[in-house]
Design a protein around this motif. Structure first.
Motif, PDB file in Angstrom:
ATOM      1  N   VAL A 293      64.377 145.912  47.177  1.00 31.77           N
ATOM      2  CA  VAL A 293      63.034 146.292  47.594  1.00 31.77           C
ATOM      3  C   VAL A 293      62.116 145.209  47.767  1.00 31.77           C
ATOM      4  O   VAL A 293      61.926 144.170  46.767  1.00 31.77           O
ATOM      5  N   PHE A 294      61.286 144.992  48.794  1.00 29.99           N
ATOM      6  CA  PHE A 294      60.349 144.137  48.956  1.00 29.99           C
ATOM      7  C   PHE A 294      58.831 144.588  48.986  1.00 29.99           C
ATOM      8  O   PHE A 294      58.542 145.819  49.585  1.00 29.99           O
ATOM      9  N   VAL A 295      58.171 144.251  47.969  1.00 30.66           N
ATOM     10  CA  VAL A 295      56.788 144.603  47.626  1.00 30.66           C
ATOM     11  C   VAL A 295      55.652 144.214  48.139  1.00 30.66           C
ATOM     12  O   VAL A 295      55.497 142.879  48.005  1.00 30.66           O
ATOM     13  N   ASN A 296      54.888 144.788  48.816  1.00 32.27           N
ATOM     14  CA  ASN A 296      53.566 144.145  49.293  1.00 32.27           C
ATOM     15  C   ASN A 296      52.583 144.859  48.201  1.00 32.27           C
ATOM     16  O   ASN A 296      52.350 145.761  47.886  1.00 32.27           O
ATOM     17  N   LEU A 297      52.025 143.576  47.452  1.00 34.15           N
ATOM     18  CA  LEU A 297      50.936 143.929  46.600  1.00 34.15           C
ATOM     19  C   LEU A 297      49.656 143.516  46.987  1.00 34.15           C
ATOM     20  O   LEU A 297      49.283 142.272  47.422  1.00 34.15           O
ATOM     21  N   VAL A 298      48.990 144.640  47.734  1.00 34.96           N
ATOM     22  CA  VAL A 298      47.813 144.293  48.568  1.00 34.96           C
ATOM     23  C   VAL A 298      46.437 143.937  47.428  1.00 34.96           C
ATOM     24  O   VAL A 298      46.299 145.031  46.535  1.00 34.96           O
ATOM     25  N   GLN A 299      45.918 142.827  47.640  1.00 40.53           N
ATOM     26  CA  GLN A 299      44.599 142.529  46.820  1.00 40.53           C
ATOM     27  C   GLN A 299      43.178 143.582  47.117  1.00 40.53           C
ATOM     28  O   GLN A 299      43.551 144.106  48.324  1.00 40.53           O
ATOM     29  N   LEU A 300      42.392 143.655  46.271  1.00 39.45           N
ATOM     30  CA  LEU A 300      41.396 144.672  46.523  1.00 39.45           C
ATOM     31  C   LEU A 300      40.286 143.678  47.235  1.00 39.45           C
ATOM     32  O   LEU A 300      39.952 142.509  47.006  1.00 39.45           O
ATOM     33  N   GLY A 301      39.247 144.727  47.890  1.00 35.45           N
ATOM     34  CA  GLY A 301      38.106 144.125  48.357  1.00 35.45           C
ATOM     35  C   GLY A 301      37.085 144.125  47.347  1.00 35.45           C
ATOM     36  O   GLY A 301      36.935 144.817  46.291  1.00 35.45           O
ATOM     37  N   ASN A 302      35.831 143.627  47.662  1.00 34.45           N
ATOM     38  CA  ASN A 302      34.670 143.647  46.863  1.00 34.45           C
ATOM     39  C   ASN A 302      34.118 145.046  47.124  1.00 34.45           C
ATOM     40  O   ASN A 302      33.591 145.425  48.057  1.00 34.45           O
ATOM     41  N   ILE A 303      33.768 145.819  45.888  1.00 35.29           N
ATOM     42  CA  ILE A 303      33.075 147.053  45.975  1.00 35.29           C
ATOM     43  C   ILE A 303      31.583 147.126  46.643  1.00 35.29           C
ATOM     44  O   ILE A 303      31.013 147.807  47.301  1.00 35.29           O
ATOM     45  N   SER A 304      31.086 145.891  46.285  1.00 33.49           N
ATOM     46  CA  SER A 304      29.526 145.626  47.020  1.00 33.49           C
ATOM     47  C   SER A 304      29.629 145.517  48.249  1.00 33.49           C
ATOM     48  O   SER A 304      28.701 146.066  48.799  1.00 33.49           O
ATOM     49  N   GLU A 305      30.614 145.366  49.045  1.00 35.05           N
ATOM     50  CA  GLU A 305      30.840 145.486  50.311  1.00 35.05           C
ATOM     51  C   GLU A 305      30.825 146.781  51.179  1.00 35.05           C
ATOM     52  O   GLU A 305      30.372 147.076  52.039  1.00 35.05           O
TER      53      GLU A 305
ATOM     54  N   ASN B 111      67.304 162.333  48.799  1.00 36.38           N
ATOM     55  CA  ASN B 111      67.426 162.248  50.201  1.00 36.38           C
ATOM     56  C   ASN B 111      68.735 161.688  50.712  1.00 36.38           C
ATOM     57  O   ASN B 111      69.246 160.512  50.336  1.00 36.38           O
ATOM     58  N   PRO B 112      69.780 162.529  51.192  1.00 36.88           N
ATOM     59  CA  PRO B 112      70.892 162.281  51.633  1.00 36.88           C
ATOM     60  C   PRO B 112      70.965 161.094  52.741  1.00 36.88           C
ATOM     61  O   PRO B 112      71.971 160.596  52.874  1.00 36.88           O
ATOM     62  N   GLU B 113      69.865 161.059  53.405  1.00 39.05           N
ATOM     63  CA  GLU B 113      69.939 159.846  54.519  1.00 39.05           C
ATOM     64  C   GLU B 113      69.489 158.491  54.013  1.00 39.05           C
ATOM     65  O   GLU B 113      69.816 157.128  54.647  1.00 39.05           O
ATOM     66  N   VAL B 114      69.072 158.115  52.537  1.00 37.89           N
ATOM     67  CA  VAL B 114      68.863 157.127  51.920  1.00 37.89           C
ATOM     68  C   VAL B 114      70.348 156.718  51.309  1.00 37.89           C
ATOM     69  O   VAL B 114      70.711 157.326  50.471  1.00 37.89           O
ATOM     70  N   ASP B 115      70.711 155.367  51.700  1.00 37.16           N
ATOM     71  CA  ASP B 115      71.914 154.589  50.956  1.00 37.16           C
ATOM     72  C   ASP B 115      71.072 153.775  49.989  1.00 37.16           C
ATOM     73  O   ASP B 115      70.570 152.516  50.202  1.00 37.16           O
ATOM     74  N   MET B 116      70.772 154.372  48.760  1.00 44.64           N
ATOM     75  CA  MET B 116      70.161 153.499  47.537  1.00 44.64           C
ATOM     76  C   MET B 116      70.671 152.007  47.324  1.00 44.64           C
ATOM     77  O   MET B 116      69.875 151.142  47.234  1.00 44.64           O
ATOM     78  N   ALA B 117      71.859 152.148  47.321  1.00 45.25           N
ATOM     79  CA  ALA B 117      72.575 150.752  47.094  1.00 45.25           C
ATOM     80  C   ALA B 117      72.238 149.767  48.099  1.00 45.25           C
ATOM     81  O   ALA B 117      72.157 148.473  47.803  1.00 45.25           O
ATOM     82  N   ASN B 118      72.339 150.233  49.498  1.00 43.74           N
ATOM     83  CA  ASN B 118      72.707 149.117  50.667  1.00 43.74           C
ATOM     84  C   ASN B 118      71.476 149.178  51.253  1.00 43.74           C
ATOM     85  O   ASN B 118      71.091 147.986  51.969  1.00 43.74           O
ATOM     86  N   ASP B 119      70.509 150.190  51.591  1.00 46.26           N
ATOM     87  CA  ASP B 119      69.221 149.887  52.359  1.00 46.26           C
ATOM     88  C   ASP B 119      68.280 149.215  51.713  1.00 46.26           C
ATOM     89  O   ASP B 119      67.810 149.308  50.499  1.00 46.26           O
ATOM     90  N   TRP B 120      67.643 148.417  52.681  1.00 43.00           N
ATOM     91  CA  TRP B 120      66.500 147.644  52.187  1.00 43.00           C
ATOM     92  C   TRP B 120      65.224 148.453  52.299  1.00 43.00           C
ATOM     93  O   TRP B 120      64.732 149.213  53.416  1.00 43.00           O
ATOM     94  N   LYS B 121      64.532 148.252  51.241  1.00 45.89           N
ATOM     95  CA  LYS B 121      63.215 149.119  51.177  1.00 45.89           C
ATOM     96  C   LYS B 121      61.783 148.165  51.112  1.00 45.89           C
ATOM     97  O   LYS B 121      61.875 147.469  50.387  1.00 45.89           O
ATOM     98  N   LEU B 122      60.899 148.841  51.926  1.00 47.24           N
ATOM     99  CA  LEU B 122      59.530 148.119  51.845  1.00 47.24           C
ATOM    100  C   LEU B 122      58.653 149.045  50.930  1.00 47.24           C
ATOM    101  O   LEU B 122      58.450 150.274  51.278  1.00 47.24           O
ATOM    102  N   LEU B 123      58.069 148.532  50.104  1.00 47.07           N
ATOM    103  CA  LEU B 123      57.047 149.316  49.012  1.00 47.07           C
ATOM    104  C   LEU B 123      55.803 148.728  49.353  1.00 47.07           C
ATOM    105  O   LEU B 123      55.707 147.433  48.886  1.00 47.07           O
ATOM    106  N   THR B 124      54.628 149.421  49.687  1.00 42.81           N
ATOM    107  CA  THR B 124      53.130 148.837  49.514  1.00 42.81           C
ATOM    108  C   THR B 124      52.659 149.484  48.656  1.00 42.81           C
ATOM    109  O   THR B 124      52.440 150.810  48.270  1.00 42.81           O
ATOM    110  N   VAL B 125      51.993 148.734  47.640  1.00 46.73           N
ATOM    111  CA  VAL B 125      51.280 149.055  46.731  1.00 46.73           C
ATOM    112  C   VAL B 125      49.604 148.712  46.576  1.00 46.73           C
ATOM    113  O   VAL B 125      49.515 147.334  46.647  1.00 46.73           O
TER     114      VAL B 125
END
Length: 671
Positions: A532-544, A477-491
């Protein structure tokens, strides 16, 4: 029973077409005169007459299961029915015109015909979950939608034999039995997918011989109809005549990946498939010839070739054994609206010097890895039709949706950075990925953009599939400056690993396994994507989730579409309660590993990479969240967590809390 008699009946009756309205088919009526009772039973298979048949049986795929036989019913639940009571070779409904009902005209007490309809039973090679059969309706129709030739040995025969031997009405030693076998379409359709094995004609021969020898050695007195395969090319041509077909065939590339590709590549694949069909059909002739030379007195295999040269104008398409997932199970209007009404901020005077001084306004790129929750699958609730219900509403996805009217983390960030890149857009048919069942060519980059999530994804898929897509899109993607752009990743991932760990089909991942895979993908991100700033989202309870699902009749029915959808969570009774308790414990262990991972990276003090736990789902209760976590409140909860120090982050949904409005000094907290 003469070959001509059986062939004539089958030729009239092969009419399963999930792609066509049922009124396209002329009515077949059985108007033959009655016959006097037989004076004596057939002495061997070579003197067998229709009236001698006391038991009907079948092995096969969606064609024999009757999947979609009644055409589109205008709803997800209706469209994913198997109409077994109408199935061409085995259906036994009172109003059906099938081989089984024709035989019943002469033998009213005939046993084995399948009845009624029920949600599709799916079986693809190793993706063949147990506990799907409904014996009161399936009876001796062991066919499973999606079945491939190895499944007849590993799955279908076991069911059939168990039902035969446990039925007191069957006289195993003396009753003559008719078995119809029609299989091979899915082996052809999926052989080029890279997910399932590509079976040569010799492989087909070996597997078919194996199941037929199981029948011969364990079930006495059997006449086998071995139905040859039709032209893939003709089914492709016919599908192009129907807009419904054309759209449905996009539901999964895996549905018939090798047959329904367009252009020159598709033409080449279809030509190769047709050659392989011819070889499969030749192997059937070899098999029938083999058994003919054996002269068994109580076992015969007869080729029924009526499909082998059928033209598009003369038959309807089945081949539509699609691996359906479940909708999100809730109307979108259950959730109160969230609006982002924060005041604008003055431009930053300087960019963040490191990840520890990062502010919302610094983010130039949004990215996501995950499963159906992030893909936005079923987010808008039931749309009243199969195509509508199988949509991923990526533009509305809580963490990365970029639609103009969306309330998501990506659009909240866009308020401060209008040129932000990466948010997914619009909607499209579901992209499915389950562990090794992860076909290529599903992504739609113009809509998915940097949302690499795939419905059904398990933690290993983030490394083997999703990261590759994300990295390719970023770097091209030519719009992304890989070296300088701050990126938010949600997992956000792990629900499918929990849901399917007890299935016997997919691996059961321990907390240590989860840690290993998650570390692997995060290291891929850290070493290949700067800032990269990574959001690592925890899981909920399956029973709920289970508790909430039981409040909706639509949910209760939809969750029966595939036991594999969350087989470990949606079993009823004491066994289900026990499994849900075990899953909740495992989710807690997964969440503890997420904390360990974040702590590991925190201690490394990387200047351009941080992993932060976002715990807002970890203690969410059924009354406080929607089933697929697919609401704007999820976006608000994630946003507020991001702007809150770790010690003050909420580990539950709070519908009443306002959105936190940042200032120019508000951080994306890493501590």
């Amino acid at each position: 029973m003469t070959k001509a008699w059986t062939l004539a009946i089958l030729l009239q009756l092969l009419s399963t077409a999930s792609c066509r309205p049922t009124d396209n088919c002329p009515v077949v009526t059985f108007s033959c005169p009655p016959l006097p009772p037989l004076t004596e039973p057939a002495k061997d298979v070579y003197s067998l007459r229709p009236q001698d048949i006391k038991v009907v049986m079948a092995l096969g795929d969606s064609v024999t299961a009757g999947f979609g036989l009644m055409g589109s019913q205008g709803s997800l639940v209706g469209d994913v029915q198997e109409y077994r009571g109408q199935a061409w070779s085995m259906g036994s409904d009172a109003n059906a015109s099938t081989v089984a009902t024709f035989l019943r005209f002469y033998t009213p007490a005939i046993i084995g015909g399948s009845l009624g309809n029920h949600i599709v039973e799916l079986c693809y090679d190793i993706l063949c979950p147990p506990f799907q059969y409904e014996p009161q309706k399936d009876v001796f129709n062991a066919a499973q939608s999606g079945a491939m030739i190895p499944n007849l040995v590993t799955h279908e025969f076991d069911y059939l034999y168990s039902q035969l031997t446990s039925n007191p009405e069957v006289d195993m030693a003396n009753d003559w039995k008719l078995l119809t076998v029609f299989v091979g379409i899915n082996d052809l359709c999926l052989g080029c997918s890279g997910v399932f094995p590509s079976l040569t004609a010799n492989d087909y021969y070996t597997h078919l011989m194996e199941v037929l020898d199981e029948v011969r050695t364990k079930i006495p007195k059997v006449f086998v109809n071995l139905v040859q395969l039709g032209y893939i090319l003709q089914s492709y041509y016919l599908s192009l005549q129907s807009p419904h077909c054309s759209e449905i065939h996009r539901i999964f590339p895996i549905e018939c990946d090798c047959a329904y590709r367009s252009g020159t590549e598709g033409d080449k694949l279809r030509s190769e498939l047709q050659s392989l069909i011819t070889q499969y059909n030749e192997k059937m002739v070899e098999i029938a010839s083999y058994y003919s030379q054996k002269h068994y007195s109580d076992f015969a295999v007869v080729v029924q070739p009526f499909l082998s040269n059928a033209q598009a104008a003369n038959f309807t398409i089945d081949f539509l054994s699609t691996s359906l997932s479940t909708a999100s199970c809730r109307p979108a209007d259950n959730c109160p609206a969230v609006t982002f009404s924060c005041p604008p901020l003055p431009p930053l005077t300087e960019p963040a010097k490191d990840v520890y001084s990062l502010r919302p306004q610094d983010i130039k790129v949004v990215m996501a890895l995950g499963d159906s929750v992030t893909a936005g699958f079923g987010m808008m609730g039931s749309q009243g039709n199969v195509v509508g219900d199988l949509q991923e509403y990526r533009g509305q996805s809580w963490s990365i949706g970029g639609d103009v009217n969306a309330s998501t983390v990506a659009t909240f960030l866009r308020f401060y950075t209008p040129a932000i890149i990466g948010g997914s857009l619009g909607n499209h048919i579901v992209e499915l990925c389950y562990d090794i069942l992860c076909p290529p060519f599903q992504y739609e980059p113009q809509k998915d953009v940097f949302n690499a999530a795939q419905s059904g994804a398990m933690i290993p898929n983030l490394v083997t599939h999703e990261f590759d897509y994300l990295y390719t899109q970023l770097t091209s993607n030519p719009e992304v400056d890989m070296a300088n752009d701050w990126k938010l990743l949600t997992v956000f991932v792990g629900a499918n690993d929990l849901c399917l760990g007890c299935s016997g089909v997919f691996p059961s991942l321990t907390a240590d396994d989860y840690y290993t895979h998650l570390m692997e993908v995060l290291e891929e991100v850290r070493t290949k994507i700067p800032k990269v700033f990574v959001n690592l989202v925890q899981l909920g309870n399956i029973s709920e989730i289970y508790k909430l699902s039981q409040q909706s009749p639509h949910c209760v029915e939809v969750h029966r579409i595939l036991p594999i959808e969350c087989i470990c969570a949606f079993l009823a009774g004491d066994e289900g309660d026990k499994l849900r308790s075990e899953l909740d414990n495992l989710a807690t262990q997964y969440n503890e590993k997420i904390v360990e991972i974040a702590s590991y990276y925190s201690q490394k003090h990387y200047s351009d990479f941080a992993v932060v736990v976002q715990p807002f789902l970890s203690n969410a209760q059924a009354a406080n969240f929607t089933i697929d976590f697919l609401s704007t409140h999820t976006a608000k909860s994630l946003w507020n967590n991001m702007l809150t120090p770790m010690a003050k982050k909420k580990d539950y949904f709070d519908y009443t809390e306002p959105i936190i409005c940042p200032t120019n000094t508000t951080l994306l907290y890493t501590y």
